[in-house]
Design a protein around this motif. Structure first.
Motif, PDB file in Angstrom:
ATOM      1  N   PHE A   1       0.741   7.652   6.863  1.00 48.08           N
ATOM      2  CA  PHE A   1      -0.031   7.118   7.989  1.00 48.08           C
ATOM      3  C   PHE A   1      -1.477   7.629   7.960  1.00 48.08           C
ATOM      4  O   PHE A   1      -2.425   6.859   8.101  1.00 48.08           O
TER       5      PHE A   1
ATOM      6  N   PHE B   1       0.969   4.305  -2.780  1.00 45.62           N
ATOM      7  CA  PHE B   1       0.879   5.737  -2.490  1.00 45.62           C
ATOM      8  C   PHE B   1       2.053   6.498  -3.121  1.00 45.62           C
ATOM      9  O   PHE B   1       1.877   7.518  -3.777  1.00 45.62           O
TER      10      PHE B   1
ATOM     11  N   CYS C   1       5.304   1.223  10.556  1.00 43.86           N
ATOM     12  CA  CYS C   1       4.160   2.139  10.323  1.00 43.86           C
ATOM     13  C   CYS C   1       4.374   3.468  11.052  1.00 43.86           C
ATOM     14  O   CYS C   1       3.934   4.513  10.571  1.00 43.86           O
TER      15      CYS C   1
ATOM     16  N   ARG D   1       0.366  -3.548   4.725  1.00 45.23           N
ATOM     17  CA  ARG D   1       1.005  -4.567   5.573  1.00 45.23           C
ATOM     18  C   ARG D   1       1.529  -3.873   6.825  1.00 45.23           C
ATOM     19  O   ARG D   1       2.524  -3.146   6.768  1.00 45.23           O
ATOM     20  N   GLU D   2       0.842  -4.084   7.928  1.00 51.42           N
ATOM     21  CA  GLU D   2       1.237  -3.414   9.174  1.00 51.42           C
ATOM     22  C   GLU D   2       2.537  -3.975   9.724  1.00 51.42           C
ATOM     23  O   GLU D   2       2.774  -5.183   9.654  1.00 51.42           O
TER      24      GLU D   2
ATOM     25  N   GLN E   1       0.833  -1.216   0.000  1.00 51.84           N
ATOM     26  CA  GLN E   1       0.000   0.000   0.000  1.00 51.84           C
ATOM     27  C   GLN E   1       0.867   1.266   0.000  1.00 51.84           C
ATOM     28  O   GLN E   1       0.587   2.235  -0.703  1.00 51.84           O
ATOM     29  N   LYS E   2       1.922   1.234   0.793  1.00 50.31           N
ATOM     30  CA  LYS E   2       2.830   2.381   0.840  1.00 50.31           C
ATOM     31  C   LYS E   2       3.486   2.583  -0.532  1.00 50.31           C
ATOM     32  O   LYS E   2       3.638   3.713  -1.013  1.00 50.31           O
TER      33      LYS E   2
ATOM     34  N   LEU F   1      -5.811   1.320   7.009  1.00 49.59           N
ATOM     35  CA  LEU F   1      -5.776   0.663   8.313  1.00 49.59           C
ATOM     36  C   LEU F   1      -5.608   1.645   9.448  1.00 49.59           C
ATOM     37  O   LEU F   1      -5.850   1.325  10.614  1.00 49.59           O
TER      38      LEU F   1
ATOM     39  N   CYS G   1      -3.606   5.953   5.259  1.00 50.84           N
ATOM     40  CA  CYS G   1      -3.652   4.489   5.224  1.00 50.84           C
ATOM     41  C   CYS G   1      -5.028   3.976   5.637  1.00 50.84           C
ATOM     42  O   CYS G   1      -5.581   4.386   6.649  1.00 50.84           O
TER      43      CYS G   1
END
Ligand code: SF4
Length: 251
Positions: free
Chosen positions: A243, A20, A237, A232-233, A16-17, A248, A246
């Motif tokens: 952050f 982004f 993080c 993926r935590e 995910q990061k 999550l 995200c």
């Protein structure tokens, strides 16, 4: 897409990061103090060695250069995660890294410098389909004819030798360097863990480099086939500049 060792690492840390940063191209002004210190240290080393061709800077002079860069670049969005620590603590840590490094390698003429912040391209299959690029902190030629790829690390943890022997970044740089300079037959990978005043080195066999080449091609294929880029935590993080975006983490 042109890849880099840090892009690949970002994907492995958190898809995910990666999305982004490299697919959506989002930029954030936030920056961890550790990364800020690392950048200032790298600039300082580049200055020291580029001046060395003409003259030897004194310790006070090079520390003053670091201070000037620190003050000029410092900004409001710098994040300090460690409780009770201040920016000044990190500034003084950097001064100590420079002092230790200076005393250890003075007068900086052990090797011939072949490159500083040298851009390197790595064509993994020779067709341009799998391209990476990066910047090598310093390339040296030793009196014995060994080409050394140097990397400065300001982190506060020291890796096991096993991690160093399987590190991907400098081994990829070796692949690129040997494509650029086929005469560089003997290559050594060198890390400067400046918080510990330690130099750690490693070498790669042709078979290891071939395995790495295939492994990175497979990883790029995996990234390009990903449709979801799931978050993926992890403990990282806390330092993630996305952050607040995200899925999550956002409230
Ligand atoms: S906060 Fe964590 S899970 Fe979310 S994008 Fe950043 S690294 Fe990934």
């Amino acid at each position: 897409m042109i890849y880099s060792p840090s892009k690949l690492e970002t994907y492995e840390t958190c898809p995910q990061k990666y999305k982004f940063a490299y697919i959506e191209g989002l930029k954030t002004e936030e920056e961890g103090i550790e990364a800020f210190l690392g950048t200032r240290f790298h600039e300082t080393m580049e200055k020291l060695y580029s001046e060395r061709r003409f003259r030897l800077m004194s310790l006070e002079e090079i520390q003053a250069f670091y201070q000037e860069r620190w003050e000029k670049n410092f900004h409001e969005k710098i994040i300090i995660v460690s409780q009770g620590r201040t920016a000044d603590d990190y500034f003084r840590l950097g001064l100590k890294f420079i002092e230790d490094y200076y005393r250890r390698y003075y007068p900086f003429n052990q090797n011939r410098i072949l490159g500083l912040e040298e851009k390197i391209e790595i064509d993994l299959d020779g067709t341009g389909r799998y391209l990476l690029q990066g910047y090598i902190d310093r390339i040296d030629l030793t009196p014995e004819g060994v080409v050394e790829i140097h990397d400065y690390k300001t982190s506060s943890t020291l890796p096991a030798q096993q991690e160093i022997d399987s590190d991907r970044q400098l081994a990829l740089y070796q692949l690129g360097l040997q494509q650029k300079w086929p005469w560089a037959e003997r290559v050594r990978l060198v890390w400067h863990y400046v918080a510990f005043d330690l130099e750690i080195s490693s070498t790669r066999s042709p078979a290891q480099l071939e395995a790495l080449r295939q492994e990175v091609i497979d990883l790029i294929n995996l990234i390009e086939a990903d449709q979801e880029f799931l978050p993926r935590e992890s403990s990282l993080c806390e330092w993630c500049s996305f952050f607040s975006l995200c899925p999550l983490k956002k409230t």
